[in-house]
Design an enzyme around this catalytic site. Structure first.
Site, mmCIF file in Angstrom:
data_model
loop_
_atom_site.group_PDB
_atom_site.id
_atom_site.type_symbol
_atom_site.label_atom_id
_atom_site.label_comp_id
_atom_site.label_asym_id
_atom_site.label_seq_id
_atom_site.Cartn_x
_atom_site.Cartn_y
_atom_site.Cartn_z
ATOM 1 N N GLU A 14 -4.683 3.466 6.360
ATOM 2 C CA GLU A 14 -4.480 3.313 4.962
ATOM 3 C C GLU A 14 -4.951 4.557 4.039
ATOM 4 O O GLU A 14 -4.545 4.831 3.195
ATOM 5 C CB GLU A 14 -4.922 1.995 4.599
ATOM 6 C CG GLU A 14 -4.543 1.478 3.085
ATOM 7 C CD GLU A 14 -5.493 0.613 2.352
ATOM 8 O OE1 GLU A 14 -6.046 1.391 1.510
ATOM 9 O OE2 GLU A 14 -5.784 -0.415 2.639
ATOM 10 N N SER A 47 -10.519 -0.732 3.472
ATOM 11 C CA SER A 47 -9.995 -0.918 4.630
ATOM 12 C C SER A 47 -9.520 0.383 5.371
ATOM 13 O O SER A 47 -8.777 0.969 4.346
ATOM 14 C CB SER A 47 -8.465 -1.901 4.273
ATOM 15 O OG SER A 47 -8.775 -3.084 4.026
ATOM 16 N N ARG A 91 0.724 -1.275 -0.016
ATOM 17 C CA ARG A 91 -0.138 0.165 0.077
ATOM 18 C C ARG A 91 1.031 1.458 -0.027
ATOM 19 O O ARG A 91 0.478 2.181 0.649
ATOM 20 C CB ARG A 91 -1.035 0.000 0.958
ATOM 21 C CG ARG A 91 -2.028 -1.326 1.278
ATOM 22 C CD ARG A 91 -2.957 -1.060 0.152
ATOM 23 N NE ARG A 91 -4.301 -1.811 0.421
ATOM 24 C CZ ARG A 91 -4.180 -3.264 -0.013
ATOM 25 N NH1 ARG A 91 -2.880 -3.734 -0.619
ATOM 26 N NH2 ARG A 91 -5.117 -3.856 0.201
HETATM 27 N N1 EPU Z 1 -9.923 -10.704 10.608
HETATM 28 C C1 EPU Z 1 -10.517 -10.879 11.738
HETATM 29 N N2 EPU Z 1 -11.833 -9.923 12.034
HETATM 30 C C2 EPU Z 1 -12.132 -9.247 11.143
HETATM 31 C C3 EPU Z 1 -11.488 -9.018 9.749
HETATM 32 C C4 EPU Z 1 -10.366 -9.669 9.681
HETATM 33 O O1 EPU Z 1 -10.385 -11.819 12.563
HETATM 34 O O2 EPU Z 1 -13.142 -8.540 11.152
HETATM 35 C C5 EPU Z 1 -8.517 -11.690 10.322
HETATM 36 C C6 EPU Z 1 -9.038 -13.003 9.897
HETATM 37 O O3 EPU Z 1 -7.857 -13.711 10.816
HETATM 38 C C7 EPU Z 1 -8.825 -13.044 8.525
HETATM 39 C C8 EPU Z 1 -7.666 -12.104 8.225
HETATM 40 O O4 EPU Z 1 -7.797 -11.050 9.329
HETATM 41 O O5 EPU Z 1 -8.279 -14.502 8.329
HETATM 42 C C9 EPU Z 1 -7.715 -11.487 6.886
HETATM 43 O O6 EPU Z 1 -8.722 -11.250 6.451
HETATM 44 P P1 EPU Z 1 -9.242 -10.740 5.007
HETATM 45 O O7 EPU Z 1 -8.889 -11.608 4.382
HETATM 46 O O8 EPU Z 1 -10.731 -10.392 5.248
HETATM 47 O O9 EPU Z 1 -8.323 -9.685 4.916
HETATM 48 P P2 EPU Z 1 -7.381 -8.081 5.456
HETATM 49 O O10 EPU Z 1 -6.398 -8.404 5.770
HETATM 50 O O11 EPU Z 1 -8.631 -7.783 6.530
HETATM 51 C C10 EPU Z 1 -6.859 -7.286 3.049
HETATM 52 C C11 EPU Z 1 -6.709 -6.048 2.340
HETATM 53 C C12 EPU Z 1 -8.233 -5.872 1.779
HETATM 54 C C13 EPU Z 1 -8.436 -6.986 0.726
HETATM 55 C C14 EPU Z 1 -8.355 -8.447 1.376
HETATM 56 C C15 EPU Z 1 -8.338 -9.402 0.790
HETATM 57 C C16 EPU Z 1 -5.435 -4.573 3.686
HETATM 58 C C17 EPU Z 1 -5.167 -3.094 4.360
HETATM 59 N N3 EPU Z 1 -6.597 -5.023 3.192
HETATM 60 O O12 EPU Z 1 -7.846 -7.278 4.117
HETATM 61 O O13 EPU Z 1 -8.001 -4.560 0.747
HETATM 62 O O14 EPU Z 1 -9.363 -6.860 0.101
HETATM 63 O O15 EPU Z 1 -6.819 -8.354 2.174
HETATM 64 O O16 EPU Z 1 -7.118 -9.511 -0.087
HETATM 65 O O17 EPU Z 1 -4.413 -5.081 3.317
HETATM 66 C C18 EPU Z 1 -8.275 -2.330 0.947
HETATM 67 O O18 EPU Z 1 -7.249 -2.381 0.794
HETATM 68 O O19 EPU Z 1 -9.212 -1.448 0.999
HETATM 69 C C19 EPU Z 1 -8.869 -3.587 1.078
HETATM 70 C C20 EPU Z 1 -10.166 -3.957 1.121
#
Ligand code: EPU
Length: 337
Positions: free
Chosen positions: A333, A237, A162
């Site tokens: 972010e 995010s 990012r």
């Molecule tokens: N998790 C929780 N609770 C929540 C959300 C997430 O416990 O409410 C934990 C879980 O362990 C889950 C892990 O976080 O397995 C990862 O969650 P997720 O796959 O939903 O992804 P994220 O890390 O929360 C990132 C990106 C998203 C992107 C997703 C999928 C960033 C800041 N965000 O989110 O990007 O869609 O991965 O690849 O890196 C964005 O940047 O606006 C965005 C939506």
């Protein structure tokens, strides 16, 4: 090309925040962009793309330039690869669907990300195991002072998680006008290893997924977790997933053995901020019209009439609590204006 005064930006930011631009103009070509910059040399400028990665906490006391350059085309191809160019004002998701429609591979995992093409390199957008830098070749950007168009190669963009030069050394100096991606025409590198994609495909009995199948699976997953900005104001995010030294993680992990993590390098570990925020008790909470999404704690939402300041206050409260509980700092972010 008309410069409008006291213009509401409510429909120009996906958080749906009411804030006014002192002056506002939409530009539809590189020539119009140059004219606006040339004719208004002394005014402060604020560059607006799809408005999907910013939180407006105040009115914009500047000439707001809405980059609305349209167009997408193939610029070169071989048997295996194709180079496609999209102008900055193209809607990202429509562009992704256009590439998939022609069976061009590489962007499918980034389906349904809100925003416009021109802002994607600024924060090296990414999702489901793919980032823009994986297919990015170069972008062209206008220097705000000299009006010259400069080509930025992938190396020059200094992409990180990012991150890019446009958020750092080059911040505020350039306006991206177009981006070129190199995509596959055959032997697509289908990547379904992230999270729930494989499970989603299995649910549909798909064994050998096409680009369209992968895109559809991701659209389904995103729709189940992430709110549609047209229905509930948000900016994806709000925070980055913090990357911390492995030694710190090991210390913190002893106190919180259930904390998930992903290895980034020999010495660094990424922790999902969504998990930290959920454990801190914020998931689904509402404070007036500002809140934390019920299905994804990383997303802050505007239930209707929240001000940017109210959302910012909630974000600060989250940062403070997470720091107190886990000794981990989480960074926004989203660009806070
Ligand atoms: N998790 C929780 N609770 C929540 C959300 C997430 O416990 O409410 C934990 C879980 O362990 C889950 C892990 O976080 O397995 C990862 O969650 P997720 O796959 O939903 O992804 P994220 O890390 O929360 C990132 C990106 C998203 C992107 C997703 C999928 C960033 C800041 N965000 O989110 O990007 O869609 O991965 O690849 O890196 C964005 O940047 O606006 C965005 C939506």
């Amino acid at each position: 090309m008309e410069i409008l005064a006291n213009f509401s930006l409510k429909n120009y930011n996906t958080f749906g925040i009411e804030a006014k631009a002192k002056q506002f103009v939409s530009v539809h070509s590189v020539e119009e962009l140059k004219t606006v910059l040339q004719e208004n040399p002394t005014q402060k400028k604020f560059i607006l793309g799809g408005g999907s990665n910013m939180l407006l906490t105040q009115d914009i006391d500047a000439l707001t330039i809405h980059v609305d350059l349209k167009g997408k085309k193939i610029i070169e191809q071989t048997e295996d690869a194709v180079w496609v160019e999209a102008k900055a004002g193209e809607n990202w998701h429509e562009f992704v669907l256009w590439t998939i429609g022609q069976d061009f591979g590489g962007l499918e995992n980034m389906s349904l990300i809100p925003g416009n093409v021109g802002t994607t390199p600024i924060q090296n957008i990414g999702a489901y195991g793919t980032e823009i830098k994986d297919t990015f070749v170069f972008c062209e950007a206008m220097n705000i002072e000299t009006f010259e168009i400069k080509k930025f190669t992938k190396e020059e963009c200094k992409f990180g998680y990012r991150e890019s030069i446009f958020k750092n050394e080059a911040k505020g100096q350039y306006i991206i006008v177009s981006v070129v991606f190199k995509l596959t025409k055959q032997k697509h590198k289908i990547n379904i290893s992230y999270g729930d994609i494989a499970a989603e495909l299995t649910k549909k009995d798909i064994v050998t997924p096409t680009l369209k199948d992968v895109s559809n699976a991701i659209i389904t997953i995103r729709q189940s977790k992430l709110p549609d900005p047209k229905e509930l104001g948000n900016s994806g995010s709000f925070f980055k997933n913090p990357i911390i030294p492995k030694s710190d993680f090991e210390r913190i992990h002893l106190l919180h053995p259930e904390m998930p993590s992903y290895s980034v390098s020999e010495t660094q570990v990424k922790v999902p901020a969504g998990w930290l925020i959920e454990k801190a008790g914020f998931k689904g909470k509402r404070f007036g019209d500002a809140g934390i999404h019920k299905n994804q704690a990383l997303v802050l939402v505007n239930y209707g009439n929240a001000t940017g300041q109210e959302i910012l206050n909630v974000s600060k409260d989250i940062q403070k609590t997470v720091k107190e509980l886990f000794d981990i700092e989480i960074e926004a972010e989203v660009n806070v204006i």
